[in-house]
Structure formats: structure tokens, C-alpha cells
Design a protein around this motif. Structure first.
Motif, short mmCIF file in Angstrom:
data_model
loop_
_atom_site.label_atom_id
_atom_site.label_comp_id
_atom_site.label_asym_id
_atom_site.label_seq_id
_atom_site.Cartn_x
_atom_site.Cartn_y
_atom_site.Cartn_z
N HIS A 107 0.83 -1.21 0.00
CA HIS A 107 0.00 0.00 0.00
C HIS A 107 0.87 1.25 0.00
CE1 HIS A 107 -3.42 2.55 0.66
NE2 HIS A 107 -3.02 2.92 1.87
N TRP A 108 1.94 1.24 0.76
CA TRP A 108 2.84 2.40 0.80
C TRP A 108 3.47 2.65 -0.56
CZ3 TRP A 108 3.94 6.63 3.22
CH2 TRP A 108 5.20 7.23 3.06
N ASN A 109 3.88 1.59 -1.24
CA ASN A 109 4.46 1.75 -2.58
C ASN A 109 3.42 2.26 -3.58
OD1 ASN A 109 6.99 0.83 -1.73
ND2 ASN A 109 6.47 -1.31 -2.13
N ASN A 110 2.18 1.78 -3.43
CA ASN A 110 1.12 2.26 -4.34
C ASN A 110 0.84 3.74 -4.14
OD1 ASN A 110 0.78 -0.27 -5.49
ND2 ASN A 110 -0.88 -0.85 -4.11
N LEU A 111 0.90 4.19 -2.86
CA LEU A 111 0.68 5.60 -2.59
C LEU A 111 1.74 6.48 -3.25
CD1 LEU A 111 -0.35 5.53 1.19
CD2 LEU A 111 -1.82 6.09 -0.74
N ARG A 112 2.94 5.97 -3.36
CA ARG A 112 4.05 6.75 -3.91
C ARG A 112 4.16 6.63 -5.43
NH1 ARG A 112 9.22 4.92 -0.70
NH2 ARG A 112 10.12 6.65 -1.90
N SER A 113 3.51 5.63 -5.98
CA SER A 113 3.61 5.41 -7.43
C SER A 113 2.57 6.23 -8.18
CB SER A 113 3.43 3.93 -7.75
OG SER A 113 2.14 3.49 -7.36
N ALA A 114 2.83 6.48 -9.47
CA ALA A 114 1.91 7.24 -10.31
C ALA A 114 0.74 6.36 -10.75
CB ALA A 114 2.65 7.77 -11.53
N PRO A 115 -0.41 6.96 -11.04
CA PRO A 115 -1.54 6.18 -11.57
C PRO A 115 -1.13 5.46 -12.85
CG PRO A 115 -2.25 8.38 -10.93
CD PRO A 115 -0.76 8.37 -10.85
N PRO A 116 -1.68 4.29 -13.13
CA PRO A 116 -1.30 3.54 -14.33
C PRO A 116 -1.66 4.28 -15.61
CG PRO A 116 -3.23 2.57 -13.30
CD PRO A 116 -2.72 3.60 -12.36
N ALA A 117 -0.88 4.01 -16.67
CA ALA A 117 -1.10 4.69 -17.95
C ALA A 117 -2.44 4.28 -18.55
CB ALA A 117 0.04 4.34 -18.91
N ALA A 118 -2.93 5.11 -19.43
CA ALA A 118 -4.22 4.86 -20.06
C ALA A 118 -4.15 3.60 -20.92
CB ALA A 118 -4.63 6.05 -20.92
N PRO A 119 -5.20 2.76 -20.89
CA PRO A 119 -5.21 1.56 -21.74
C PRO A 119 -5.37 1.93 -23.22
CG PRO A 119 -7.33 1.85 -20.65
CD PRO A 119 -6.43 2.89 -20.09
N LYS A 120 -4.98 0.99 -24.06
CA LYS A 120 -5.08 1.25 -25.50
C LYS A 120 -6.53 1.30 -25.96
CE LYS A 120 -0.58 -0.76 -26.70
NZ LYS A 120 0.13 -1.77 -27.53
N LEU A 121 -7.34 0.41 -25.45
CA LEU A 121 -8.75 0.35 -25.86
C LEU A 121 -9.63 0.73 -24.68
CD1 LEU A 121 -8.76 -2.96 -27.96
CD2 LEU A 121 -8.69 -0.61 -28.81
N PHE A 122 -10.20 1.93 -24.73
CA PHE A 122 -11.10 2.37 -23.68
C PHE A 122 -12.39 1.55 -23.68
CE2 PHE A 122 -9.76 6.92 -22.39
CZ PHE A 122 -8.44 6.49 -22.30
N SER A 123 -12.75 1.02 -24.82
CA SER A 123 -14.02 0.29 -24.92
C SER A 123 -14.02 -1.00 -24.14
CB SER A 123 -14.33 -0.01 -26.40
OG SER A 123 -13.28 -0.79 -26.98
N ARG A 124 -12.85 -1.45 -23.70
CA ARG A 124 -12.78 -2.68 -22.91
C ARG A 124 -13.00 -2.43 -21.43
NH1 ARG A 124 -7.54 -6.05 -24.60
NH2 ARG A 124 -8.61 -7.52 -23.21
N MET A 125 -13.07 -1.18 -21.04
CA MET A 125 -13.30 -0.84 -19.65
C MET A 125 -14.79 -0.99 -19.29
SD MET A 125 -10.37 -0.10 -18.27
CE MET A 125 -9.74 -1.45 -19.30
N PRO A 126 -15.12 -1.24 -18.01
CA PRO A 126 -16.53 -1.42 -17.62
C PRO A 126 -17.41 -0.22 -17.94
CG PRO A 126 -15.06 -2.11 -15.85
CD PRO A 126 -14.20 -1.46 -16.88
N ALA A 127 -16.84 1.00 -17.90
CA ALA A 127 -17.61 2.20 -18.23
C ALA A 127 -16.74 3.09 -19.12
CB ALA A 127 -18.02 2.95 -16.96
N HIS A 128 -17.27 3.53 -20.23
CA HIS A 128 -16.51 4.41 -21.12
C HIS A 128 -17.49 5.26 -21.93
CE1 HIS A 128 -17.55 1.08 -23.81
NE2 HIS A 128 -17.41 1.95 -24.82
N ALA A 129 -16.97 6.34 -22.47
CA ALA A 129 -17.79 7.23 -23.29
C ALA A 129 -16.89 7.90 -24.32
CB ALA A 129 -18.49 8.28 -22.44
N THR A 130 -17.46 8.18 -25.49
CA THR A 130 -16.76 8.87 -26.57
C THR A 130 -17.53 10.14 -26.91
OG1 THR A 130 -15.95 6.78 -27.47
CG2 THR A 130 -15.89 8.70 -28.94
N VAL A 131 -16.82 11.26 -26.94
CA VAL A 131 -17.44 12.56 -27.20
C VAL A 131 -16.73 13.20 -28.39
CG1 VAL A 131 -18.00 14.84 -26.26
CG2 VAL A 131 -17.99 12.82 -24.76
N LYS A 132 -17.54 13.71 -29.33
CA LYS A 132 -16.99 14.38 -30.51
C LYS A 132 -16.99 15.88 -30.28
CE LYS A 132 -18.30 10.83 -33.86
NZ LYS A 132 -19.00 10.55 -35.13
#
Length: 501
Positions: free
Chosen positions: A97-122
Motif C-alpha cells: 500500500h505504501w508503494n502504491n501511494l508513492r507510485s503514479a496512476p497507471p497509464a491509459a489503456p489502448k482500448l477504452f471500450s474494454r473498460m466497464p464504463a466508457h464514453a466517446t465525445v466528438k
């Protein structure tokens, strides 16, 4: 598998959360016999009574330590294994947990559509979207990292923090219970009005010490019972004589030279003394009885506590006279307000001493006090004695009203019923771990509440040629995950319109 491999496998099994929960359940189940059978640490007289009532079963139960549940080998084994399991489970998780607090959030996935919730806006104009997304998510309490055209955000580490606080608090509770139980003591004293006791081993009728307890832990003080009062119900016809309140008025001193401090002990209102709390656990009558031999010499004198046998305080008392020329004992009943049943038996119809009466059955013989075996002061062993008054002895038992004197049979002398006092049964206990158990219990409650209410969530925003995408992922169930994505998309779209203006 090698020995080292088996050791690693055993350690992984012991320190898994599933094992910790199983051991916690086992500890709860193992504590059940402690509430079913009397425990020597809290009720030594109850254990003795159990042996008397069930002489065949009691030794078997004692062999498996069911009268000493909380200090038994099997309860201690579960307790220690749970302690080790929690430490082995929580400490590695704390490092992660301590290491996670110090680490950066994970990079964005290649395919957003594979996530449980996603949206595309033009959107037509969208060059500053990463900056606006970073500002928006920071305001919502996310840890944010912007990299090129994408933004990664994460929140909810407080959930894991609460979870760790909960488990560390459980460890704290175990430590507090262990240390508190080891250094605690519980003592009992029957105190008659006018009597005083001091806080030392010799003054107590019984004492149950913890494993690490020693006499030097007892803080010097003395307590005197000045007066004991009881309020009986006189208004409700169906409950006439029911006790409404008990009050023990006491005086206490921390040293012989101190002025006495007045205090009051009631049910659920103990008297706090240094290193001890005094609880009121019982009460009754203590008739003052004087016995003289044929020459008029006093062989027994004092207020003797009689144990209540009914709600109207019909009470049983035992008098032992070892210093007379011939040892004898008396089994006596005290009736605060005497009445005679249709069968001819005596009873008390009201708990207050309106018409008090003492009856006595007299036994002559060996009291068993010289054998070196401890004897119950509230019981008379008549196996080596002959009854000379009452019962089938052929001589009527003695009956004395307040202030009367009667001759004892067989030239034993005389007995007088001088006065009536009350007694209070006090439980003097001390557990230094009690406060810490409360603190850790409150911390565990706060931790588990936090872990249940705070969601762990990740959100990503990416700029595209035609507009932008938003996606989210939750650890566990998150019923508002799609709403989070929709709100972020709507906010970014609204800020984009404001930027155009």
C-alpha cells in the motif's frame, strides 16, 4: 517438495486472509463455553457448586479446561495463531500500500471500450483537453498524471488505508486483551455494615489473578461500608417487595492519615479507586449473634452474613463454634418478615425486617477445621456430626426473635439474637487493557466503515482527433461508475464550450 517449500506453503496458508477470518470465527466459537460453564477466574464458587451438582461430568469437563476457557491451551493456540496470521497478512499489505501511494496512476489503456464504463465525445476544438481534464479531476480528489494526450487519475486509497487500520486495530485488541488479562485481577469481598477492608490479598474472600499479576500491583487503599439501603416497591400491587434500588454508602482512604472520602456504589455505578473499580454484586442480612458457654464466656460473637434463598430474603447462614469445650455448628434461617404456610413451614412474606425471626438447627461433633482442608464458610459438613436440635433429633429447633436469648441443648450454653445489619458483596476488579481495547475497537470500527464507504476508482481521459474518450475502472462493485464517466464527459464538454466563447 523440499522442507523449505513446505514451510513457505504453510506460511502462505497461515497468513492468508481466508485463514485469518477462519481463525477469528474459531475464536468466537471457542469463547462460547466460557459463557455456558462457570469460570474459575470469575466464579470460583460456581465451579465448586458445579462439581457438587455433577460429580461425574465435572472432572471430564475440567480435564478439557472448560472451567478455564480463556487460559486453556486450545483457546491460547487459536489466539496466538490468529495473532500471527493477522501480522503476516497485514504487514506485507502495508508495504504494498505504501508503494502504491508513492507510485503514479497507471497509464491509459489502448482500448477504452474494454473498460466497464466508457464514453466517446466528438468535439471540433479540443487542443487543451488534457489540461482541462487534469484540473477537473484534481478538484474531485484524484491523483492525476498527464502524459501527452492522455490523463490518468486514481482515487480511493483511503479504502485500503481503512482496511489496514481495521486489521491493525484487531491486532491491537488482541495485544490489549492479552496484556490486560495477564495483569488483571478480580477479587470478592463480603462487607458488613461497619466493617473495613484494605486492598491486599489477606482481605479478600477470593481472588482470581492474571498470569502476570503480583501483589505489588495492588494500590493501597481502604474501604468501609457505612450504610446499605434498599428501596422496595410499595405502590405496584403485583410487585410489592420488589427491590427498586440498592445503595452502598462507603468511606475510602488512600492512606491511614488521609481524611475519609465519602462514596456511593450502586448497580452499574462502580466506585473508582486507584488501580481498581468496586462493583456491587449482591447484598443480604447479617444478624448479629452472640454465643456464650455455660459459664457466660463468649465463644462466638459477630454479624454473620446470611445468603438470600428467595426474593423475600429468606436467608441461610452457618455458624461454627470451634473454641467451645465441645465443637458444634448451627444451620440457621433468617426470615425478615416471618409467616407460617398452611403446611406449617416458615417463610418470609416481605424482604424488609418488619417481623424478623431466626431458626436454628444445632449439630455437635467434628467441624473438620483441623484437617488442613479449606472449608466453605457458608456450608456445614455434618458427616461427622450429630444433630441435637431440629430435624429428627427429637428436640425442637431454636426460634429467636430480635433481642431474645435461648438456651442451647446438651449444655452448650446460650445464644442471643442481638441486632440486624446488612452486608454488601463487592467485586473489586482491575484490567489495564480495558481502555486500550475500547480505543482499538473504535479504530477498527472507523477503519471498516471507511473501507466500506470509500470507492477505489481509476479514470482515464484521452484526446482524439474527433474529440475525446473517457473510461473508468473500479476495484470491486461501484454502481455509479457509469455516472462518473458521464459526469466527467459532460464537465469537459461544458468547459470546452466556455473556452470557445
Amino acid at each position: 517438495m523440499s522442507l523449505a517449500g513446505w514451510a513457505r506453503w504453510t506460511w502462505r496458508q497461515l497468513t492468508s486472509m481466508r485463514t485469518a477470518l477462519l481463525l477469528l470465527l474459531m475464536l468466537a466459537v471457542a469463547a462460547v463455553p466460557g459463557s455456558v460453564f462457570p469460570q474459575r477466574s470469575a466464579d470460583p464458587n460456581g465451579v465448586a457448586q458445579y462439581f457438587d451438582n455433577y460429580p461425574e461430568v465435572a472432572p471430564i469437563l475440567d480435564a478439557v479446561q472448560l472451567f478455564d476457557v480463556y487460559t486453556s491451551a486450545w483457546f491460547s493456540a487459536i489466539y496466538i495463531l490468529l495473532f500471527i496470521s493477522l501480522i503476516g497478512c497485514v504487514v506485507p499489505r502495508t508495504g504494498v500500500h505504501w508503494n502504491n501511494l508513492r507510485s503514479a496512476p497507471p497509464a491509459a489503456p489502448k482500448l477504452f471500450s474494454r473498460m466497464p464504463a466508457h464514453a466517446t465525445v466528438k468535439l471540433a476544438k479540443n487542443s487543451d483537453l488534457p489540461e482541462r481534464a487534469e484540473m477537473l479531476l484534481r478538484k474531485q480528489g484524484y491523483r492525476v498524471v498527464r502524459k501527452g494526450k492522455s490523463v490518468s487519475a486514481e482515487r480511493g486509497y483511503l479504502r485500503e488505508t481503512g482496511n489496514l487500520v481495521f486489521h491493525f486495530s484487531l491486532i491491537g485488541v488482541l495485544i490489549a486483551v492479552g496484556i490486560g488479562g495477564g495483569t488483571s485481577f478480580s477479587a470478592q469481598r463480603v462487607l458488613v455494615e461497619g466493617e473495613t477492608f484494605v486492598n491486599n490479598l489477606a482481605s479478600y474472600d477470593s481472588l482470581s489473578p492474571g498470569t502476570f499479576f503480583n501483589e505489588q500491583m495492588l494500590v493501597p487503599f481502604s474501604v468501609s461500608l457505612d450504610n446499605f439501603e434498599v428501596d422496595f416497591d410499595l405502590k405496584n400491587r403485583t410487585n410489592v417487595g420488589t427491590p427498586l434500588d440498592f445503595r452502598a454508602y462507603v468511606s475510602s482512604k488512600l492512606s491511614p492519615d488521609d481524611a475519609p472520602q465519602k462514596g456511593l456504589i450502586r448497580v452499574n455505578e462502580p466506585l473508582a479507586m486507584p488501580g481498581a473499580n468496586l462493583y456491587l454484586t449482591g447484598n443480604g442480612y447479617a444478624p448479629h449473634i452472640t454465643i456464650r458457654d455455660v459459664d457466660g464466656n463468649v465463644t462466638y460473637a459477630g454479624a454473620t452474613p446470611f445468603l438470600p434463598q428467595s426474593s423475600t430474603y429468606t436467608s441461610l447462614g452457618v455458624l461454627k463454634v470451634p473454641d467451645a469445650e465441645q465443637q458444634f455448628g448451627i444451620v440457621s434461617f433468617f426470615y425478615p418478615t416471618v409467616d407460617t404456610l398452611t403446611t406449617g413451614a416458615l417463610t418470609s412474606i416481605y424482604p424488609a425486617p418488619i417481623d424478623p425471626l431466626l431458626t436454628m438447627n444445632v449439630y455437635v461433633g467434628d467441624l473438620g477445621l483441623d484437617g488442613g482442608v479449606p472449608r466453605n464458610v457458608y456450608a456445614l459438613d455434618t458427616s461427622k456430626m450429630k444433630q441435637v436440635a431440629g430435624g429428627k433429633s427429637g428436640v425442637k429447633g431454636l426460634r429467636l426473635q430480635l433481642g431474645e436469648t435461648a438456651e442451647l441443648p446438651n449444655g452448650l450454653g446460650s445464644v442471643s439474637f442481638d441486632s440486624i445489619k446488612r452486608f454488601a458483596s463487592l467485586d473489586v476488579s482491575y484490567n489495564p487493557g480495558g481502555l486500550w481495547v475500547l480505543i482499538f475497537a473504535l479504530l477498527s470500527l472507523a477503519g471498516v466503515t471507511t473501507s466500506l464507504l470509500v470507492p477505489r476508482r481509476r479514470v482515464w481521459v484521452r484526446n482524439t482527433d474527433e474529440g475525446f474518450e473517457v473510461a473508468a475502472l473500479a476495484r470491486g462493485d461501484d454502481p455509479i461508475l457509469e455516472k462518473v464517466v458521464a459526469d466527467v464527459a459532460a464537465e469537459l464538454k461544458a468547459t470546452n464550450k466556455k473556452g470557445k466563447k
